[in-house]
Design a protein around this motif. Structure first.
Motif: not given
Length: 301
Positions: A1-12
């Motif tokens: 489990m990753n308790w500190d995560a980042f989000i990438t948004c692939a926008v198009t």
């Protein structure tokens, strides 16, 4: 489990989705606006393609990328820019009985330097490298990334000081990724995106995901995503696998059945899933430090 995560948004992305969801951005202004929207919703990274403004189809025009990047940077929005370098590796064969000549209207094959022209000009913090070839969905389209081309692209990206995000669509792509690392062409920290559920690559079941996670290079920072209705469930799967999250309209255009999504809504949903699991969302500054990225500011020539 990753308790500190980042989000990438692939926008198009480049798929034929603009006519199916009015929120899919097409123009540079819309794409930049989508990246800013995603950042405000909680995404640390915006993954960016550009589209021909007249047709809505995918493009490689450096000027289009330049306008998107300029608009994002001039907005003073703290978001990490991740430009695709996947365009220019598309082969579409002729008929089944006559594969040659190629379908040149649909084929787009250029050299390594041209595929990276926008990266060279704009110096994003991250750019992608699709680490292998595969039959991509139906028809006679082959996503084509030869070892020689990838070595040349990796060497160029390394010289530019841009962090490559290695796009892995199947298990053999990890083998090539490890070879590039062994040859000193990819620097630490190695950043890997596990791209699941895309015909005919790795299926998006838990066993396949964990088989790929268990074969990652030591110390790699990974994210994972799937497409369509599995995008949001994979936000949880990615965390459980020890990774980070990717969402966005490139991979899924629906918030729920029959409800078109926006990029911001998909990021908000991913934030809710993450926080509901007790994990924390990392901001752009933290991710920049984790990945040893150099922050780019202002418009580049």
């Amino acid at each position: 489990m990753n308790w500190d995560a980042f989000i990438t948004c692939a926008v198009t992305g480049v798929g034929d989705s603009a006519g199916k969801n009015p929120h899919v951005p097409i123009t540079p202004e819309q794409i930049a606006g989508a990246a800013i929207e995603a950042a405000k919703a909680g995404a640390a990274i915006a993954h960016i393609h550009v589209r021909d403004t007249a047709t809505g189809k995918g493009a490689r025009d450096v000027a289009l990328y330049a306008e998107v990047v300029r608009r994002i940077r001039e907005s003073d929005t703290d978001v990490i820019i991740n430009l695709t370098a996947g365009m220019g590796g598309d082969i579409v064969f002729g008929s089944v009985e006559q594969p040659l000549p190629l379908n040149m209207k649909a084929t787009d094959m250029v050299g390594a330097e041209e595929r990276l022209a926008h990266v060279t000009a704009l110096l994003p913090e991250i750019c992608t490298l699709d680490c292998g070839s595969m039959n991509f969905a139906e028809g006679d389209y082959v996503m084509t990334n030869t070892p020689g081309t990838l070595r040349a692209m990796a060497k160029r990206v390394q010289a530019l000081g841009v962090r490559p995000e290695i796009e892995v669509f199947d298990t053999g792509h990890l083998v090539l990724c490890k070879q590039l690392i062994k040859e000193g062409l990819i620097d630490d920290p190695v950043m890997i995106q596990l791209c699941m559920g895309i015909p005919y690559g790795a299926p998006d079941d838990p066993q396949t995901l964990m088989a790929m996670v268990n074969n990652l290079p030591p110390g790699a920072v990974h994210s994972a995503f799937s497409i369509g209705r599995m995008q949001l469930p994979f936000a949880a799967m990615a965390l459980l696998s020890g990774g980070n999250i990717r969402v966005g309209l490139e991979d899924n255009i629906w918030l729920s059945r029959g409800v078109p999504a926006t990029n911001g809504q998909l990021v908000e949903r991913a934030v809710g899933i993450t926080q509901g699991m007790g994990a924390r969302i990392m901001g752009a500054a933290e991710v920049r430090a984790k990945l040893k990225l150099e922050k780019r500011v202002g418009a580049m020539a």
